[in-house]
Scaffold this motif. Sequence first.
Motif, PDB file in Angstrom:
ATOM      1  N   VAL A  98       0.852  -1.183   0.000  1.00  0.00           N
ATOM      2  CA  VAL A  98       0.000   0.000   0.000  1.00  0.00           C
ATOM      3  C   VAL A  98       0.892   1.238   0.000  1.00  0.00           C
ATOM      4  O   VAL A  98       1.788   1.360   0.842  1.00  0.00           O
ATOM      5  CB  VAL A  98      -0.933   0.014   1.231  1.00  0.00           C
ATOM      6  N   GLU A 102       0.223   7.441  -0.396  1.00  0.00           N
ATOM      7  CA  GLU A 102      -0.980   8.163  -0.806  1.00  0.00           C
ATOM      8  C   GLU A 102      -2.235   7.338  -0.524  1.00  0.00           C
ATOM      9  O   GLU A 102      -3.266   7.870  -0.105  1.00  0.00           O
ATOM     10  CB  GLU A 102      -0.918   8.507  -2.295  1.00  0.00           C
ATOM     11  N   GLU A 103      -2.159   6.031  -0.761  1.00  0.00           N
ATOM     12  CA  GLU A 103      -3.303   5.166  -0.491  1.00  0.00           C
ATOM     13  C   GLU A 103      -3.606   5.108   1.001  1.00  0.00           C
ATOM     14  O   GLU A 103      -4.775   5.100   1.404  1.00  0.00           O
ATOM     15  CB  GLU A 103      -3.044   3.765  -1.034  1.00  0.00           C
ATOM     16  N   PHE A 144      -2.864  10.496  -7.856  1.00  0.00           N
ATOM     17  CA  PHE A 144      -3.239   9.267  -8.545  1.00  0.00           C
ATOM     18  C   PHE A 144      -3.379   9.515 -10.046  1.00  0.00           C
ATOM     19  O   PHE A 144      -3.520  10.659 -10.493  1.00  0.00           O
ATOM     20  CB  PHE A 144      -4.564   8.723  -7.990  1.00  0.00           C
ATOM     21  N   TYR A 164     -10.654   0.752  -5.919  1.00  0.00           N
ATOM     22  CA  TYR A 164      -9.445   1.578  -6.005  1.00  0.00           C
ATOM     23  C   TYR A 164      -8.612   1.307  -7.258  1.00  0.00           C
ATOM     24  O   TYR A 164      -7.480   1.783  -7.372  1.00  0.00           O
ATOM     25  CB  TYR A 164      -8.577   1.358  -4.764  1.00  0.00           C
ATOM     26  N   ARG A 216      -7.611   6.371 -12.040  1.00  0.00           N
ATOM     27  CA  ARG A 216      -7.932   6.130 -10.629  1.00  0.00           C
ATOM     28  C   ARG A 216      -8.671   7.330 -10.032  1.00  0.00           C
ATOM     29  O   ARG A 216      -9.546   7.155  -9.182  1.00  0.00           O
ATOM     30  CB  ARG A 216      -6.665   5.832  -9.838  1.00  0.00           C
ATOM     31  N   ARG A 223      -7.012  -1.329  -8.274  1.00  0.00           N
ATOM     32  CA  ARG A 223      -5.794  -2.077  -7.984  1.00  0.00           C
ATOM     33  C   ARG A 223      -5.959  -3.493  -8.540  1.00  0.00           C
ATOM     34  O   ARG A 223      -7.049  -4.048  -8.485  1.00  0.00           O
ATOM     35  CB  ARG A 223      -5.552  -2.175  -6.473  1.00  0.00           C
TER      36      ARG A 223
END
Length: 357
Positions: A72, A75-76, A157, A202, A161, A204
């Motif tokens: 992770v 920023e996340e 991002f 997100y 995103r 991902r």
Amino acid sequence: MKQKVEYWTECVTKVSKAAVRVSQAAFSTMTKSLQCEWEFVQRVVPDCAETFIQLQHAISDQFFPSLLGGVVTVEEKRLFQLPTYLAGLGIYDPTETAVHAYKTSRQGTATVSEAIKGVTAFQHEQHLESLTTARKMSTKAKEDDFILKFESIIPSFSPDRQRALRRSLNGKTSTWLNVLPLQNYHFDLSPLQFRDGLAIRYLRDPPCLPPKCDGCGTALTLQHALDCKKGGLVIQRHNEIRDCIGDIASQVWTQVIKEPVVREANVKNADGGALFDVKVVDTDAPSHRTPSPEAILESGAKEKKRVYEQAVVERRGNFTPIVLSVDGLLHREAEHFLKRMAANLAHKWEKPFSQTC
């Protein structure tokens, strides 16, 4: 206070280990139980923000990676500490909640404190008014702070995103995160299902993703898994939504049929009742990145009506398209239908609408 923080840090470490196998239960433990414990204590302890630094590190460095099943970014981590209606996970930074909690508590109990000191006589109505005012001011201050943080985080991002994150605003695709994993209601998700939901939210790639698509042999990514029509995932998600809505509808109305024949030979003036058709759209597909998500859903609803509405009208029925995105954004007609169904369930089960919606 230090001992309590050490205890909570140990609890977060244990929950982080559990998140590997029971992700949704671990997430609910954090949001519904653990963080409520330290926020309760923070109301009565002044200047304790620094004491919670080690707890904050445990949440950021242990719990978040375990929950998502991978690395992770910084920023996340900052994003996850925002409310769910602002694309976060609702797991707040304890060093920041300490300041808000104590300040709100002092303001809300000022009338009681003055009465205990003998400065003024206690007045119940005045106490309730000051308590309500303090809560409203605190909520407004926290919301303003969260919005500023969201706007400062989101530029870090990629554009794709950012688009997905902005779609999460105002809780439009976040309700599922607030649901308890109750097995009796089939609300419990496997670790794979829960992490897949977070991956879509997100953008991902899900952990342990196979290297190639078993349908076409192309390198498998999240985007490919959502769009490939050869692997069976597209029709599977459609069928899951169809079956779920059909099962719930059968508890509200009689003669619910899945996949009915809309137009039959030599049948005229049939009583068609209400007919629905499900469409699940990937609003982040390359062909959909220019229009807004709402416009994409509206286009999908119009296409369904173009194909089916006339045939349904001929059999004296009513047609409603149920169009939604892969991350749960509903078209307005689908939202109205689900609310109507929930209202009927509330009446049938004699429960509040808030429990069935």
